[in-house]
Design a protein around this motif. Sequence first.
Motif, PDB file in Angstrom:
ATOM      1  N   LYS A  39       0.975  82.363 -56.659  1.00 26.05           N
ATOM      2  CA  LYS A  39       2.240  81.750 -56.248  1.00 26.05           C
ATOM      3  C   LYS A  39       3.100  81.319 -57.434  1.00 26.05           C
ATOM      4  CE  LYS A  39       3.867  78.107 -53.175  1.00 26.05           C
ATOM      5  NZ  LYS A  39       3.498  76.880 -52.514  1.00 26.05           N
ATOM      6  N   ARG A  40       2.467  80.658 -58.394  1.00 28.62           N
ATOM      7  CA  ARG A  40       3.246  80.087 -59.505  1.00 28.62           C
ATOM      8  C   ARG A  40       3.352  81.026 -60.704  1.00 28.62           C
ATOM      9  NH1 ARG A  40       5.886  77.127 -56.793  1.00 28.62           N
ATOM     10  NH2 ARG A  40       4.904  75.452 -55.649  1.00 28.62           N
ATOM     11  N   GLN A  62      11.445  78.746 -60.537  1.00 30.12           N
ATOM     12  CA  GLN A  62      11.007  78.407 -59.167  1.00 30.12           C
ATOM     13  C   GLN A  62      11.455  77.004 -58.747  1.00 30.12           C
ATOM     14  OE1 GLN A  62       6.682  78.978 -58.876  1.00 30.12           O
ATOM     15  NE2 GLN A  62       6.878  80.579 -60.389  1.00 30.12           N
ATOM     16  N   SER A  83      -4.772  81.184 -55.636  1.00 31.31           N
ATOM     17  CA  SER A  83      -3.481  81.039 -54.964  1.00 31.31           C
ATOM     18  C   SER A  83      -2.427  80.438 -55.899  1.00 31.31           C
ATOM     19  CB  SER A  83      -3.614  80.252 -53.655  1.00 31.31           C
ATOM     20  OG  SER A  83      -3.648  78.882 -53.905  1.00 31.31           O
TER      21      SER A  83
END
Length: 447
Positions: free
Chosen positions: A32-33, A129, A28
């Motif tokens: 996500k990153r 982000q 994950s």
Amino acid sequence: MCFFLLREQRRKTTAAEKGKIIVYRIKSVIAKRFPELFNLFNELEDSRKRAGYSIAEIVTGALFMHLFKEESRNAYTNDRRDAIFAKNYYRHFKLRLPHPDTIDGVMRVLKPELLEGLRAELVGSLFEQKVLRSSRFLGKYYFVAVDATGMHTFDHKHCDQCLTRTSKHGVTTWFHYVLEAKLITSSGLAISLASEFIENQPGRDYEKQDCEQKAFVRLAAKIKKYFPRLSICILADGLYPNKTIFNICRDNNWRFIITLKDGNLKTFHQEVELLRGIQKEQEVYRADKTSHTKLKYKYLNDIEYEEYNYSWVSCDEHKTRLSDKMEETQRFVFITDIEQASDIVVNTADGGRLRWKIENEGFNTQKNLGYELEHKFSRVSNIAMQNYYHLLQIAHMINQFVEKSSDLLELLNEHSKQTIKALWKELVMYLKSIPYSQEQLLIFLSG
Ligand SMILES: [Zn+2]
């Protein structure tokens, strides 16, 4: 009463569950990153004529050796031999896991600057982000600590780039160092922005060896190239206060907070002493009751050195040890190009002291807590050594986000003696022992 019962009834997480949690958290964090990770691997220039494995499979294989905190290529080879491990690896990451010797063959020819650029792209996506924004100093500057560390030592000449030294007993060693620029946060992140290998140019006179100061000039150029608009505040130790470094920071529009040791910048010190004699330093006090610490901060502005003005900051930390009531005082002194005032001197000095995290959260973690930075993942090839180094930095970056996730923190709380290194052993055991079930995955993802 109720709380007590709940705690008593709560079942401990099993080893397999721990391994599973880490695998899914790694997946994950990547999704996500670092969603572009595997695409970027796929786009790497591949000079091989014939290839059984794709370049993404090869580079991912090397990355996961570090992500799994495998301590050597041998350990990784043994795990890969396990049919369930290899199967689970494929099912989780949708890539085959090549033999570590096959991976090493590619690591020896892949241009290290490609992985270095790719690494910078991944870090750049973190800035986009905005996940690190809250750690900025004065709401603007990212703390970037700079320091060198040893990578490998040999009792023979290992390659043409080796640095060398001969002891007074006549024993010669050959070694490799790297100069790091790591983004540091007070929450304990240490993310590598850029690295510069300190090494000799083949054929050059060994009397004029490469060194940390020369490498800093090259490292600074790299940081500027990869992160041209990033607002940076450089943190560095007592080796760094000098005109060259100040000029580089000024030219790049970076700020700095650099440790001042006795003997550094004599004329600056004289100026400080002179000013302290005729004007009282500004003082700010702070007390930290939980650690029984009292801190006194002082500063002076407009101190001239080599035609420019700088500020001087000191922090006296006075601690009382509860066990034996012993008292100890430590002093930290810095030179900075940030004009000081009573509302920023605490943040400035505390920021300067964060430099230490590059050694602890950075070098110590990478050497002693599973990543085995000093292990010779490739004994003969300097190019492979550099490629493994870049991938180790990416792996450490991913794992830091994994380790700071709430479910990992919960696991660590649950077992007070469970170290993060031991948890990662559960991860490898999980991949080796638990047959994968599509059904389980669907339940997990829907939860
Ligand atoms: Zn060498």
